[in-house]
Design a protein around this motif. Structure first.
Motif, PDB file in Angstrom:
ATOM      1  N   ILE A 143     -10.770   5.666   1.372  1.00  0.00           N
ATOM      2  CA  ILE A 143      -9.130   5.903   0.995  1.00  0.00           C
ATOM      3  C   ILE A 143      -8.638   4.647   0.688  1.00  0.00           C
ATOM      4  CG2 ILE A 143      -7.147   6.507   2.375  1.00  0.00           C
ATOM      5  CD1 ILE A 143      -8.807   8.313   4.018  1.00  0.00           C
ATOM      6  N   MET A 147      -6.373   4.010  -2.627  1.00  0.00           N
ATOM      7  CA  MET A 147      -5.122   3.808  -2.726  1.00  0.00           C
ATOM      8  C   MET A 147      -4.891   2.465  -3.382  1.00  0.00           C
ATOM      9  SD  MET A 147      -3.925   4.857   0.916  1.00  0.00           S
ATOM     10  CE  MET A 147      -1.968   4.579   0.727  1.00  0.00           C
ATOM     11  N   GLY A 164      -6.676  13.809   3.975  1.00  0.00           N
ATOM     12  CA  GLY A 164      -6.341  12.129   3.862  1.00  0.00           C
ATOM     13  C   GLY A 164      -6.703  11.696   2.519  1.00  0.00           C
ATOM     14  N   SER A 202      -3.625  10.502  -0.178  1.00  0.00           N
ATOM     15  CA  SER A 202      -3.285   9.143  -0.346  1.00  0.00           C
ATOM     16  C   SER A 202      -2.959   8.587  -1.782  1.00  0.00           C
ATOM     17  CB  SER A 202      -4.379   8.331   0.295  1.00  0.00           C
ATOM     18  OG  SER A 202      -5.476   8.716  -0.509  1.00  0.00           O
ATOM     19  N   TYR A 218       0.657   9.148  -2.988  1.00  0.00           N
ATOM     20  CA  TYR A 218       1.367   8.205  -2.284  1.00  0.00           C
ATOM     21  C   TYR A 218       1.253   6.803  -2.846  1.00  0.00           C
ATOM     22  CZ  TYR A 218       2.548  11.728   1.346  1.00  0.00           C
ATOM     23  OH  TYR A 218       3.199  13.023   1.850  1.00  0.00           O
ATOM     24  N   ALA A 219       0.046   6.794  -2.994  1.00  0.00           N
ATOM     25  CA  ALA A 219      -0.218   5.077  -3.576  1.00  0.00           C
ATOM     26  C   ALA A 219       0.344   4.903  -4.972  1.00  0.00           C
ATOM     27  CB  ALA A 219      -1.798   5.077  -3.699  1.00  0.00           C
ATOM     28  N   GLY A 253       0.637   2.123   4.782  1.00  0.00           N
ATOM     29  CA  GLY A 253       0.525   3.766   4.468  1.00  0.00           C
ATOM     30  C   GLY A 253      -0.949   4.005   4.738  1.00  0.00           C
ATOM     31  N   TRP A 254      -1.845   2.974   4.288  1.00  0.00           N
ATOM     32  CA  TRP A 254      -3.398   3.336   4.509  1.00  0.00           C
ATOM     33  C   TRP A 254      -3.676   3.546   6.051  1.00  0.00           C
ATOM     34  CZ3 TRP A 254      -6.744  -0.499   6.595  1.00  0.00           C
ATOM     35  CH2 TRP A 254      -7.936  -0.222   6.712  1.00  0.00           C
ATOM     36  N   ILE A 270      -2.201   6.959   7.154  1.00  0.00           N
ATOM     37  CA  ILE A 270      -2.813   8.124   6.896  1.00  0.00           C
ATOM     38  C   ILE A 270      -4.481   8.122   7.409  1.00  0.00           C
ATOM     39  CG2 ILE A 270      -4.238   9.028   4.771  1.00  0.00           C
ATOM     40  CD1 ILE A 270      -1.550   7.971   2.974  1.00  0.00           C
ATOM     41  N   SER A 271      -5.163   6.982   7.469  1.00  0.00           N
ATOM     42  CA  SER A 271      -6.244   6.901   8.046  1.00  0.00           C
ATOM     43  C   SER A 271      -6.485   7.304   9.644  1.00  0.00           C
ATOM     44  CB  SER A 271      -6.998   5.487   8.083  1.00  0.00           C
ATOM     45  OG  SER A 271      -7.088   5.028   6.570  1.00  0.00           O
ATOM     46  N   THR A 295       3.206  13.742   7.187  1.00  0.00           N
ATOM     47  CA  THR A 295       2.998  12.459   6.839  1.00  0.00           C
ATOM     48  C   THR A 295       3.790  11.631   6.070  1.00  0.00           C
ATOM     49  OG1 THR A 295       0.662  13.449   6.350  1.00  0.00           O
ATOM     50  CG2 THR A 295       0.821  11.485   5.506  1.00  0.00           C
TER      51      THR A 295
END
Length: 605
Positions: free
Chosen positions: A128, A132, A233, A237, A240-241, A293-294, A297-298, A547
C-alpha cells in the motif's frame, strides 16, 4: 432493463434542458438588484457556476461562455477576454501535459511503478505504501486521472496473485456460503481467499479439505475478512494518493495553475509564487499527508495489525506474498531491457523538473537572472524542453550513418509525434483554465470583486488562522459535489477580497483554498480518481465516507500547520505585501462610488 435505461436517459435529457433554459431566467433578479456592470458580471458567474455544478453543458463548453456573454453584456471587450485563454500559465500547463504524454508513450511510468513495488516488498502494508508513493509521484507530473487509471490494473494483478480471481473449489464454496452471501448483500464482489487460491493451484489431499472443523471455518472467515479489507485498502489508497500528489507541483493539478493565473490578474506585481517556491512549500506537506494517510488506511484495513504485530504469518500468506512478488517481477521483465527512448525521456523529464525548480528558487539567484528581468517565465522553460521531444530521435543515432552515403535515408521516429500529442493531451482542460482566467478578469474590470469585498464586513473580526481552517473546510466540502477546477474559479476572487479586508497577505487565504480543492476524499463523485476506483466494484460509498472523513480532517489540520510554519518564510506571509497594498488602494478608491450605487439600487427594491 433496457426500458429503464432509456427512461433514465430521457429524464437526464429533460433535466439538462430545464437547467439550460431555466437557469438564465431564474438568475434574472441578480441583474435588477445590483449595480449595472457588477450585476451583469455576477449573473454570468452564477450561470457558469450552475452549469459547472450540474454539468448541463460540458465543462469546457461552459468555460467558453465569457467569450460570448462578456462582450454582449458590456462587461469586457472581446480583445480583453480572448487573450485570457492563452496566458503563459496555460502554456506551462500544456508543457506538463505534453511531457506526460511522452512518458506514457514509452511506458516509463509503468517501469518506475513496478521498480518501486519491487523495492518496497510485498507485505500488504508495504505494498500500500509503495502504491501510494508511486501514484503520488506520477500524479505530480501526470494528471490525477491518468495516474489512477495506470496504477489500478497493477494493483488488481497483485491482489489476484495474493487472493486469486475466481472460485475453483466446490468444497470451499460450500464452506464459505455464509460469508459470500453477506458480501453479495453488501454489493461486494466475492473473491477467493488465499486458501481457495492455493487449493486450486497446489496438489493436496481433497479428502482432508472436506473435513473442515468449526475452528477451520472460523479461520476461513477471518481470512475472508482480511482479504476483503486488504482489497479495499489497496483500491482506496490509489485515488487518495493521486489527489494528494497533484498538490506538490504547480503543474500537478489545474487549481494550482488557476491560482497562479488569478494572482497575475489581481496582483500583477506578485512574483512570489513560481514552480520552485511552490514545490518547497507543497512537497513537504504532501509527504507528511501521504505518510499519515498511509498509516490511517493500513490500520483501518488491516495492513498494519496493532494487536497482532508480532503474530507469526501463516504459511498460506507467505506463499501468497511470494506469488505476488513473482507477478511484479514477471510484469517488470515483460517490459524488456531499458530502451534508448526511455532513457532519453527520463533525461528530459529530469531536465524539465530541474530547470523549472532552478529558474527562480528565491532563496538563491536562479538561472533566469542571466537574462533580462521578466522575460523568462516557467512557461518558456517548459515549452523549451517539450519542443525537443518532437525532433529528438527515439532510437540511438549512429555516427556511422552520417558518413555512409550509401546508407538508406530512413526517417527516424521522434520521441513524441504531434498526432500522439493531439490524441492524448486533454485540451479541454486548457479551455477550462482560460474560462477561469476570463472570469477573474471580468470580476476585476467590472468592479464585482470590490463589491464582494464591501459585503465581507462581518468577517473582518475573524482571526486569520481560524479563517484558514474555515476556508479549507468549506471548500473541501463544496468540492465533494462539484468540480475542483470550477470550485476554485468561483472562490478565489472572494478569498482575495477577504484577505484585503482582513489586512493579511492574500496568499495566506488563497493557497489553503487552492489546496483544499484537492482534498475531496469522501464520495465517489468527488474526483475522477475516486470514480475510477469505485467503479472496480469492491468499494462501497460508506467505505469511502468513513475513510475520507478522517482524511479530510487530517488534510485541513496539516494544511493549517503548514501555512502557519514553513509557508510563512517561503511566501513572506507575516506581512501585508506592497503588491497587495496597491490593489487595496485601488479598491478603496473605487469602493465609495460602488457603495453609493449599490445602496441606491437596494433601496429601490
Amino acid at each position: 432493463m433496457a426500458a429503464l435505461g432509456a427512461l433514465v436517459k430521457k429524464a437526464w435529457s429533460v433535466r439538462r434542458a430545464v437547467v439550460l433554459l431555466g437557469a438564465p431566467l431564474a438568475l434574472l433578479p441578480v441583474l435588477l438588484s445590483l449595480p449595472a456592470k457588477e450585476g451583469r458580471c455576477l449573473y454570468v458567474i452564477l450561470l457558469m457556476a450552475l452549469y459547472w455544478c450540474t454539468e448541463a453543458l460540458p465543462l469546457a463548453v461552459t468555460a467558453l461562455l465569457p467569450i460570448v456573454l462578456f462582450p454582449f453584456l458590456g462587461i469586457l471587450p472581446s480583445n480583453k477576454v480572448c487573450p485570457q485563454y492563452f496566458l503563459d500559465t496555460n502554456f506551462l500547463f500544456l508543457s506538463g501535459l505534453i511531457m506526460a504524454s511522452a512518458i506514457e508513450e514509452w511506458n516509463l511510468h509503468r517501469r518506475i511503478a513496478l521498480r518501486v513495488l519491487m523495492c518496497v516488498g510485498v507485505q500488504p502494508a508495504r505494498l500500500i505504501l509503495g502504491m501510494m508513493l508511486t501514484t503520488s509521484f506520477l500524479s505530480m507530473w501526470l494528471s490525477n486521472t491518468a495516474s489512477t487509471a495506470m496504477m489500478l490494473p497493477i494493483a488488481n494483478a497483485i491482489l489476484k496473485s495474493l487472493f486469486g480471481e475466481k472460485d475453483t473449489s466446490k468444497d470451499m464454496n460450500r464452506e464459505n456460503e455464509e460469508t459470500q452471501a453477506s458480501l453479495q448483500q453488501n454489493k461486494l464482489y466475492t473473491v477467493p481467499t488465499e486458501m481457495q487460491f492455493l487449493a486450486s493451484t497446489e496438489d493436496k489431499d481433497l479428502a482432508e479439505e472436506k473435513d473442515v472443523t468449526s475452528d477451520a471455518l472460523s479461520d476461513l472467515k477471518k481470512e475472508e475478512e482480511y482479504k476483503t479489507n486488504i482489497w479495499k485498502g489497496f483500491l482506496i489508497s490509489i485515488p487518495y494518493a493521486a489527489s494528494i500528489g497533484g498538490t506538490a507541483t504547480l503543474t500537478g493539478t489545474a487549481p494550482n495553475l488557476i491560482l497562479l493565473g488569478q494572482l497575475k490578474s489581481y496582483f500583477p506585481e506578485c512574483d512570489v509564487v513560481n514552480f520552485g517556491s511552490w514545490f518547497m512549500f507543497a512537497f513537504p506537506l504532501m509527504l507528511i499527508f501521504l505518510l499519515m494517510g498511509w498509516l490511517w488506511i493500513s490500520i483501518l484495513y488491516g495492513g498494519i495489525n496493532l494487536r497482532g504485530w508480532r503474530t507469526k504469518k501463516s504459511n498460506l500468506r507467505v506463499d501468497a506474498e511470494a506469488r505476488a512478488r513473482e507477478v511484479i517481477k514477471e510484469d517488470y521483465q515483460k517490459l524488456g531491457p531499458t530502451k534508448f527512448a526511455e532513457q532519453a525521456i527520463f533525461f528530459f523529464f529530469c531536465m524539465f523538473a530541474i530547470m523549472l525548480f532552478s529558474r527562480d528558487p528565491k532563496f538563491i539567484p536562479g538561472w533566469a537572472s542571466l537574462f533580462a528581468p521578466g522575460f523568462i517565465s516557467d512557461a518558456v522553460t517548459g515549452i523549451t524542453i517539450v519542443i525537443i521531444l518532437f525532433f529528438f530521435p527515439s532510437q540511438k543515432p549512429s555516427l556511422r550513418w552520417w558518413f555512409d552515403f550509401k546508407a538508406p535515408n530512413t526517417e527516424t521516429q521522434p520521441l513524441l509525434t504531434w498526432r500522439k500529442a493531439q490524441e492524448t493531451v486533454p485540451w479541454n482542460i486548457i479551455l477550462l483554465l482560460g474560462g477561469g482566467f476570463a472570469m477573474a478578469k471580468g470580476c476585476e474590470e467590472s468592479g464585482l470583486s470590490v463589491w464582494i469585498g464591501g459585503r465581507l464586513h462581518p468577517l473582518e473580526g475573524v482571526p486569520p488562522p481560524v479563517a484558514v481552517i474555515l476556508i479549507t473546510i468549506v471548500i473541501a466540502l463544496f468540492t465533494e459535489f462539484a468540480s475542483n477546477t470550477a470550485t476554485i474559479i468561483i472562490f478565489l476572487p472572494v478569498l482575495a477580497e477577504l484577505a484585503i479586508r482582513l489586512k493579511v497577505n492574500p496568499l495566506y487565504l488563497m493557497i489553503p483554498g487552492t489546496i483544499g480543492c484537492s482534498y475531496a476524499f469522501m464520495l465517489p463523485v468527488s474526483t475522477p480518481p475516486n470514480s475510477i476506483a469505485f467503479s472496480s466494484g469492491h468499494l462501497m460509498v460508506k467505505d469511502m465516507a468513513r475513510t475520507g472523513l478522517l482524511m479530510n480532517l487530517m488534510g485541513v489540520l496539516l494544511l493549517s500547520l503548514a501555512m502557519n510554519t514553513w509557508a510563512k518564510s517561503i511566501f513572506q506571509l507575516g506581512t501585508f505585501p506592497a503588491w497587495a497594498n496597491i490593489h487595496a488602494e485601488n479598491a478603496t478608491s473605487l469602493l465609495p462610488a460602488v457603495e453609493n450605487v449599490t445602496l441606491s439600487a437596494l433601496n429601490k427594491i
